[in-house]
Design an enzyme around this catalytic site. Structure first.
Site, PDB file in Angstrom:
ATOM      1  N   ARG A   1      -6.546   1.584  -7.397  1.00 31.16           N
ATOM      2  CA  ARG A   1      -6.149   2.242  -6.328  1.00 31.16           C
ATOM      3  C   ARG A   1      -4.549   2.533  -7.138  1.00 31.16           C
ATOM      4  O   ARG A   1      -4.137   1.855  -7.743  1.00 31.16           O
ATOM      5  CB  ARG A   1      -5.571   1.099  -5.486  1.00 31.16           C
TER       6      ARG A   1
ATOM      7  N   GLU B   1      -0.553   8.652  -1.754  1.00 29.74           N
ATOM      8  CA  GLU B   1      -1.497   9.238  -1.621  1.00 29.74           C
ATOM      9  C   GLU B   1      -1.292  10.150  -0.212  1.00 29.74           C
ATOM     10  O   GLU B   1      -1.087   9.297   0.718  1.00 29.74           O
ATOM     11  CB  GLU B   1      -3.212   9.054  -1.712  1.00 29.74           C
TER      12      GLU B   1
ATOM     13  N   HIS C   1      -8.780  11.541  -5.885  1.00 23.96           N
ATOM     14  CA  HIS C   1      -9.657  10.459  -5.502  1.00 23.96           C
ATOM     15  C   HIS C   1     -11.031  10.526  -5.089  1.00 23.96           C
ATOM     16  O   HIS C   1     -11.597  10.632  -4.142  1.00 23.96           O
ATOM     17  CB  HIS C   1      -8.831   9.866  -3.906  1.00 23.96           C
TER      18      HIS C   1
HETATM   19  C1  DGY Z   1     -13.440   3.081  -2.578  1.00 20.81           C
HETATM   20  O1  DGY Z   1     -14.777   2.941  -2.227  1.00 20.81           O
HETATM   21  O2  DGY Z   1     -12.829   2.052  -2.426  1.00 20.81           O
HETATM   22  C2  DGY Z   1     -13.016   4.196  -3.172  1.00 20.81           C
HETATM   23  O3  DGY Z   1     -11.814   4.297  -3.299  1.00 20.81           O
HETATM   24  C3  DGY Z   1     -13.709   5.462  -2.472  1.00 20.81           C
HETATM   25  O4  DGY Z   1     -15.067   5.493  -2.762  1.00 20.81           O
END
Ligand code: DGY
Length: 348
Positions: free
Chosen positions: A266, A295, A313
Site C-alpha cells: 500500500r 492514489e 496498482h
Molecule cells: C489487494 O488485493 O489488496 C490489491 O491491492 C489489489 O489486488
C-alpha cells in the site's frame, strides 16, 4: 446493469468485475445482481448510499471506497448482512464499524498471491536492468549502436533480496527471487510467520543434495538489518497505524546507495515526499512502485524520476486472478446470506 431481476436477495457490486462466474453463482442462489456501471472510477460514500437504497442484502465493493461507520450503518438499515472487499488488503474497511452494525466482512486472499509476487519480481527486474529507461531510449530513436556503458544495471544473482513482511505474498516473492535468480535472502516479519523459513530450509536441503552452492538466508531481528544489508528490498506489510510511513527519510538513509526498493503493498507504507527527495539525491538508488500514497495521484517530482519504475496498482491484474477475486468476493456475500462461512482474513 441488472441480472435476474426477480431474485430474492439483492446483491450490489459497486463495479463491473471480470468474468461471469461470479454473476452465475449469485443468480443460481436466487440473487438479483445489480452492477454499478457509473463512469467515474472512485465512488463517494454518497454514491454508494444511493446504490444501497432501502433494501440490500450484500455489497461487493472495491479498495478505492471508504467503508466506515456511514456505509455500514446504511447497509445495516437496508437489511444488509455482508460486505466483501474485492482485494486482499482491507485498510479501506473499518471492521469494528462493520461488527457494530452486524455486517460480516470478507476479502479475497490466496488467488492473488502469485500474481502480486510476480509483479514485485517484474518491478525488481525492471529496476535492476533499467528496462523502462531503455525502452524509452529506443522509442525516442536514440540508439545508434552497442556501447559498453549503455544502460548498465545490476546482476541479481548473488545479491541479497530483502523482504519486509513475510506473509503469503512476501514469501512467494522471496521464493521467486531465491529459486529463480539465486539471490541470498534476508527477511523481517512482524507476525512470526514460519512459511518462508520452511521454504528456504527445504530449498537449502535440495541444493545441498544436488551438490549445488547453498543460498545464504536469515531472518532479521529488526527491519533496519534488512534495510542495511539487502540490495533489493520488497515491501509486503499490511497497512495499519504501525506501518504508515514505515519507509521514511531515516529508513531510506539506512539503505545502500544503489539499493532497489519495490512496493506492491500500500502506498502510505512509504513517505513518498521523502522518497522523491531520496531519488533526486541518489541517482543510483532505484524504485519500483505499484502503489502510491494518495492514489490516483503521485507526489510532485516522482513522475520525472528516471530511477523510478511506476505502474498503476496492477499487481493482481492477471485474468485468472481477477476472475478468482470476483468469484471469491461473490462467495463471501453469498455465504453470509445463505449462512455458510465467509472466506477471508478479517473474521478469522
Ligand atoms: C489487494 O488485493 O489488496 C490489491 O491491492 C489489489 O489486488
Amino acid at each position: 446493469e441488472v441480472w435476474n431481476p426477480n431474485g430474492k436477495y439483492r446483491v450490489i457490486s459497486t463495479k463491473p468485475m471480470p468474468g461471469t462466474r461470479w454473476i452465475n453463482l449469485l443468480i443460481e442462489q436466487d440473487c438479483r445482481v445489480e452492477i454499478c456501471t457509473e463512469k467515474k472510477t472512485i465512488l463517494s460514500v454518497e454514491d454508494i448510499i444511493s446504490l444501497i437504497g432501502n433494501k440490500c442484502d450484500g455489497v461487493i465493493g472495491q479498495l478505492t471506497e471508504d467503508w466506515g461507520e456511514t456505509l455500514f450503518a446504511a447497509l445495516s438499515r437496508a437489511g444488509g448482512k455482508a460486505f466483501s472487499n474485492m482485494a486482499v488488503g482491507y485498510n479501506n474497511v473499518d471492521v469494528n464499524a462493520a461488527n457494530k452494525y452486524g455486517v460480516a466482512v470478507g476479502n479475497t486472499p490466496g488467488v492473488l498471491t502469485e500474481t502480486t509476487a510476480e509483479l514485485a519480481a517484474s518491478l525488481s527486474l525492471a529496476a535492476a536492468r533499467r528496462i523502462v529507461e531503455a525502452d524509452e531510449f529506443m522509442r525516442a530513436g536514440l540508439y545508434d549502436g552497442w556501447l559498453p556503458h549503455l544502460f548498465v544495471g545490476n546482476l541479481l544473482k548473488g545479491q541479497t533480496v530483502g523482504v519486509i513482511g513475510a506473509g503469503r505474498i512476501g514469501s512467494a516473492y522471496a521464493r521467486m527471487m531465491v529459486e529463480g535468480f539465486k539471490m541470498n535472502l534476508i527477511y523481517y516479519d512482524l507476525y512470526q510467520s514460519t512459511r518462508l523459513e520452511k521454504f528456504v530450509t527445504a530449498y537449502g536441503e535440495f541444493l545441498k543434495s544436488n551438490g549445488e552452492q547453498p543460498v545464504y538466508w536469515k531472518r532479521a531481528s529488526s527491519m533496519d538489518e534488512v534495510l542495511r544489508e539487502a540490495d533489493v528490498i520488497s515491501l509486503h506489510p499490511v497497512l495499519d497505524k504501525t506501518t504508515y510511513h514505515l519507509i521514511n527519510k531515516e529508513s531510506l538513509a539506512t539503505m545502500k546507495k544503489e539499493a532497489i526498493l519495490v512496493n506492491c503493498s500500500r502506498g502510505p507504507v512509504i513517505d513518498e515526499v521523502a522518497l522523491v527527495e531520496h531519488l533526486k539525491q541518489n541517482p543510483m538508488f532505484r524504485v519500483g512502485l505499484d502503489v502510491f500514497e494518495d492514489e490516483p495521484f503521485m507526489k510532485p517530482g516522482l513522475a520525472e524520476m528516471k530511477n523510478a519504475v511506476i505502474v498503476p496498482h496492477i499487481a493482481s491484474a492477471s485474468k485468472w486472478t481477477r476472475e478468482g477475486m470476483a468469484t471469491l468476493a461473490a462467495l463471501n456475500v453469498l455465504g453470509k446470506i445463505k449462512g455458510y462461512p465467509i472466506w477471508g482474513d478479517s473474521n478469522r
